[in-house]
Design a protein around this motif. Structure first.
Motif, PDB file in Angstrom:
ATOM      1  N   LEU A 148       0.815  -1.411   0.143  1.00 55.18           N
ATOM      2  CA  LEU A 148      -0.058   0.064   0.091  1.00 55.18           C
ATOM      3  C   LEU A 148       0.823   1.256   0.010  1.00 55.18           C
ATOM      4  O   LEU A 148       0.583   2.230  -0.674  1.00 55.18           O
ATOM      5  CB  LEU A 148      -0.920   0.079   1.296  1.00 55.18           C
ATOM      6  CG  LEU A 148      -1.933  -1.150   1.189  1.00 55.18           C
ATOM      7  CD1 LEU A 148      -2.756  -1.173   2.561  1.00 55.18           C
ATOM      8  CD2 LEU A 148      -3.085  -0.805   0.176  1.00 55.18           C
ATOM      9  N   ALA A 190      -7.985   0.139  -1.701  1.00 50.07           N
ATOM     10  CA  ALA A 190      -8.609   0.681  -0.819  1.00 50.07           C
ATOM     11  C   ALA A 190      -9.949   1.247  -0.877  1.00 50.07           C
ATOM     12  O   ALA A 190     -10.918   0.915  -0.123  1.00 50.07           O
ATOM     13  CB  ALA A 190      -7.783   1.890  -0.188  1.00 50.07           C
ATOM     14  N   SER A 236      -2.751   4.674   2.324  1.00 41.88           N
ATOM     15  CA  SER A 236      -3.323   4.017   3.390  1.00 41.88           C
ATOM     16  C   SER A 236      -2.294   4.373   4.719  1.00 41.88           C
ATOM     17  O   SER A 236      -2.425   3.630   5.686  1.00 41.88           O
ATOM     18  CB  SER A 236      -3.242   2.515   3.306  1.00 41.88           C
ATOM     19  OG  SER A 236      -4.141   2.297   1.992  1.00 41.88           O
ATOM     20  N   LEU A 246     -10.749   3.190   2.206  1.00 42.79           N
ATOM     21  CA  LEU A 246      -9.788   4.353   1.522  1.00 42.79           C
ATOM     22  C   LEU A 246     -10.011   5.632   2.662  1.00 42.79           C
ATOM     23  O   LEU A 246      -9.002   6.286   2.766  1.00 42.79           O
ATOM     24  CB  LEU A 246     -10.435   5.100   0.217  1.00 42.79           C
ATOM     25  CG  LEU A 246      -9.840   6.223  -0.255  1.00 42.79           C
ATOM     26  CD1 LEU A 246      -8.448   5.829  -0.552  1.00 42.79           C
ATOM     27  CD2 LEU A 246     -10.396   6.606  -1.574  1.00 42.79           C
TER      28      LEU A 246
END
Length: 436
Positions: A106, A131, A345, A137
């Motif tokens: 991520l 996400a 993230s 998200l």
């Protein structure tokens, strides 16, 4: 110190372990590949490898951190105590997921290196991201995972002094795409704009344009004194990013050759931090990027090392590689135009890891959580709804003692044109963001 055993210490392993332990949890770590050193160590320790050595704190590894280059993974997201997670490794692992590989995937924006469809501005879109597709998200899951890991470590090693937790911080960033809506524009642009307003029967705009041009009225977008007053009132770290590129259909700021615009930039340097807002076509154009950086440095008489791409146009890893070549140390482009949330993230500033060269670079990425134009233009939220969303995102960051970064424009304080009704949103946002 926590000792990490792994069968191979790769740049990827070192990078993501340092991020989670050192930057998020403020815990020192060391690595070993020698089993005898790991066994002899009396402090807290964990192994990160394929098979547990014994009954130690063990996290079963995937192949990701021991590979080079980019491969297409099949990502299956499930839950770890109601938190989305992937790279499931089963119950033999103390933690059932390889959170280090998932975090690396991520934070490096691994998926943006894979084939994807770009939008009309050449950008990776939020709705293609893991996400977004899996509904996290708006959660800084890397930070959430880190704190969950800490809880498990405290259960296993209750006598270890884990030290102080980091503190929640807030940072306000302001993009100056249009310092003025009417003032200091060239005569040609002013006449063309006036004719366009007349054609569309925007009579009040024509009146305002003339009033500003003849110094009867202050330019609506000149909200800089207000922003500085609020900076002082709420004691907020504020960064202004100035667009000073040549005029194009996407770059419509006042010309950087205008004396009044230069004076404005010099004023902001005295009261706040200033960075470059590279113009629309700099995403892959090194020459243009270099010219604009030099232009801003000539105005400020100081080195410029902060940057945020106009339209958030960047392509990994090319744009970041170019910024590094120009000795830019901090980039603030990590976010989406269409959606609020955490593109990488995380709500912790992190160093860009270049998957092309397999190295941690000196470029520090400051991910923002929301942008005013996202709330107004893309999500079509009212000011009241926007403040609710801002409060939700701030609370997500606060839970993990992260860094809450917002992106506003000087225009949105103007109460003018599409920003009608938004005049007090910025100050209300500052109240939310700075409230304990």
């Amino acid at each position: 110190m926590i000792l990490i055993y792994t069968h191979k210490i790769t740049p990827r392993v070192r990078y993501i372990f340092k991020h989670i332990f050192t930057r998020v949890l403020l815990i020192d770590i060391d690595f070993t590949t020698k089993i005898e050193d790991f066994v002899a160590f009396n402090g807290p320790k964990l192994s990160y490898t394929k098979v547990a050595l014994g009954k130690e704190f063990f996290i079963k590894s995937t192949d990701l951190l021991f590979q080079q280059g980019v491969n297409d993974f099949e990502i299956q997201v499930s839950k770890w105590d109601n938190v989305p997670c992937f790279f499931y490794q089963g119950n033999k692992s103390t933690i059932p997921f390889d959170i280090f590989s998932a975090s690396f995937y991520l934070i490096t924006r691994y998926e943006e290196y894979l084939p994807h469809i770009k939008d009309i501005h050449g950008r990776f879109t939020a709705n293609q991201s893991i996400a977004f597709l899996h509904g996290f998200l708006e959660q800084p899951v890397i930070d959430i995972w880190a704190y969950k890991l800490l809880d498990v470590l405290k259960e296993r090693f209750p006598d270890y002094n884990y030290g102080a937790k980091r503190k929640y911080t807030f940072m306000s960033t302001i993009d100056i795409d249009n310092a003025y809506v009417y003032k200091y524009k060239s005569s040609i642009r002013s006449i063309a704009g006036g004719l366009k307003d007349l054609y569309k029967l925007h009579v009040f705009n024509v009146i305002d344009r003339l009033a500003v041009r003849f110094n009867i009225k202050k330019d609506p977008f000149n909200t800089f004194d207000k922003i500085l007053d609020l900076k002082k009132k709420y004691n907020v770290r504020t960064i202004f990013f100035f667009l000073i590129g040549d005029y194009t259909s996407y770059d419509t700021n006042v010309s950087a050759s205008k004396r009044k615009f230069k004076l404005l930039i010099k004023d902001m340097v005295d009261y706040a931090r200033v960075g470059l807002h590279p113009s629309y076509y700099t995403m892959k154009n090194f020459t243009k990027l270099k010219e604009e950086k030099q232009r801003l440095e000539n105005i400020t008489n100081m080195p410029i090392f902060r940057s945020r791409q106009h339209y958030l146009r960047f392509s990994l890893p090319v744009t970041y590689q170019k910024l590094i070549d120009l000795e830019i140390k901090e980039d603030y482009s990590m976010g989406y135009a269409s959606h609020v949330g955490f593109r990488a993230s995380t709500c912790t500033p992190f160093y860009f890891y270049d998957l092309d060269f397999e190295i941690q670079t000196p470029l520090k990425i400051f991910p923002f959580a929301l942008m005013d134009t996202t709330l107004n233009d893309y999500m079509k939220l009212t000011p009241k709804q926007s403040l609710g969303k801002i409060n939700d995102l701030k609370n997500e960051v606060k839970k993990v003692n992260g860094t809450f970064i917002t992106l506003f424009h000087n225009e949105s304080l103007s109460d003018y044109l599409r920003w009608k009704g938004w005049k007090r949103v910025y100050e209300s946002m500052l109240k939310i963001a700075t409230h304990e």
